[in-house]
Design a protein around this motif. Structure first.
Motif, PDB file in Angstrom:
ATOM      1  N   UNK A  21       0.808  -1.220   0.000  1.00 54.32           N
ATOM      2  CA  UNK A  21       0.000   0.000   0.000  1.00 54.32           C
ATOM      3  C   UNK A  21       0.842   1.272   0.000  1.00 54.32           C
ATOM      4  N   UNK A  22       2.168   1.112   0.129  1.00 56.69           N
ATOM      5  CA  UNK A  22       3.065   2.259   0.203  1.00 56.69           C
ATOM      6  C   UNK A  22       2.926   3.114  -1.050  1.00 56.69           C
ATOM      7  N   UNK A  23       2.640   4.387  -0.850  1.00 58.75           N
ATOM      8  CA  UNK A  23       2.471   5.308  -1.962  1.00 58.75           C
ATOM      9  C   UNK A  23       1.101   5.247  -2.622  1.00 58.75           C
ATOM     10  N   UNK A  25      -2.063   4.203  -0.459  1.00 56.98           N
ATOM     11  CA  UNK A  25      -3.074   4.520   0.549  1.00 56.98           C
ATOM     12  C   UNK A  25      -2.376   4.681   1.903  1.00 56.98           C
ATOM     13  N   UNK A  26      -2.341   5.900   2.399  1.00 59.45           N
ATOM     14  CA  UNK A  26      -1.624   6.199   3.638  1.00 59.45           C
ATOM     15  C   UNK A  26      -2.191   5.450   4.841  1.00 59.45           C
ATOM     16  N   UNK A  27      -3.526   5.404   4.980  1.00 62.64           N
ATOM     17  CA  UNK A  27      -4.127   4.695   6.115  1.00 62.64           C
ATOM     18  C   UNK A  27      -3.772   3.213   6.088  1.00 62.64           C
ATOM     19  N   UNK A  28      -3.905   2.587   4.928  1.00 59.14           N
ATOM     20  CA  UNK A  28      -3.597   1.159   4.828  1.00 59.14           C
ATOM     21  C   UNK A  28      -2.110   0.901   5.061  1.00 59.14           C
ATOM     22  N   UNK A  29      -1.267   1.832   4.638  1.00 57.12           N
ATOM     23  CA  UNK A  29       0.170   1.698   4.893  1.00 57.12           C
ATOM     24  C   UNK A  29       0.439   1.682   6.390  1.00 57.12           C
ATOM     25  N   UNK A  30      -0.209   2.599   7.135  1.00 60.55           N
ATOM     26  CA  UNK A  30      -0.027   2.630   8.591  1.00 60.55           C
ATOM     27  C   UNK A  30      -0.557   1.357   9.239  1.00 60.55           C
ATOM     28  N   UNK A  31      -1.759   0.931   8.846  1.00 64.14           N
ATOM     29  CA  UNK A  31      -2.314  -0.295   9.425  1.00 64.14           C
ATOM     30  C   UNK A  31      -1.446  -1.496   9.106  1.00 64.14           C
TER      31      UNK A  31
END
Length: 113
Positions: A21-23, A25-31
């Motif tokens: 998810x990097x680059x 979707x920021x939320x999904x990257x954090x999760x």
């Protein structure tokens, strides 16, 4: 629990070396990163000196939520997510109010499909 059993309980982390998810979707990257940390550092219950699992579960809103939709999220992962929520978005109100805000946030962001 084995690493594979923990991964099966994740919504975003599936054991990958790099976040898909990097680059994107920021939320999904954090999760994804929180779940990856949870899976790779799990040593039993998540321990926070200030908020033990039993005190977290004793909060009435948490206890009620864990009977419903949140029951699909392991308590130790909930605690990790709550810690990150308070770090980034909370800490400006009482613990009870932070928990209520966290539940709304968790439902709106983490549990969304």
């Amino acid at each position: 629990m084995t690493r594979d059993e923990l991964i099966k309980q994740c919504r975003y982390y599936k054991g990958e070396e790099e976040c898909p998810f990097d680059g994107v979707d920021q939320d999904k990257t954090l999760f994804w990163s929180y779940e990856e940390t949870w899976v790779n550092n799990f040593k039993g219950d998540y321990i926070d000196e200030q908020l033990t699992q039993s005190s977290y579960l004793a909060l009435s809103s948490v206890a009620n939520a864990n009977k419903g939709e949140f029951s699909s999220v392991p308590v130790s992962l909930q605690q990790l997510l709550f810690n990150r929520y308070v770090h980034w978005l909370g800490g400006y109100q009482s613990l009870e109010e932070d928990v209520a805000s966290f539940e709304t946030w968790l439902q709106r962001t983490y549990l969304q499909e």
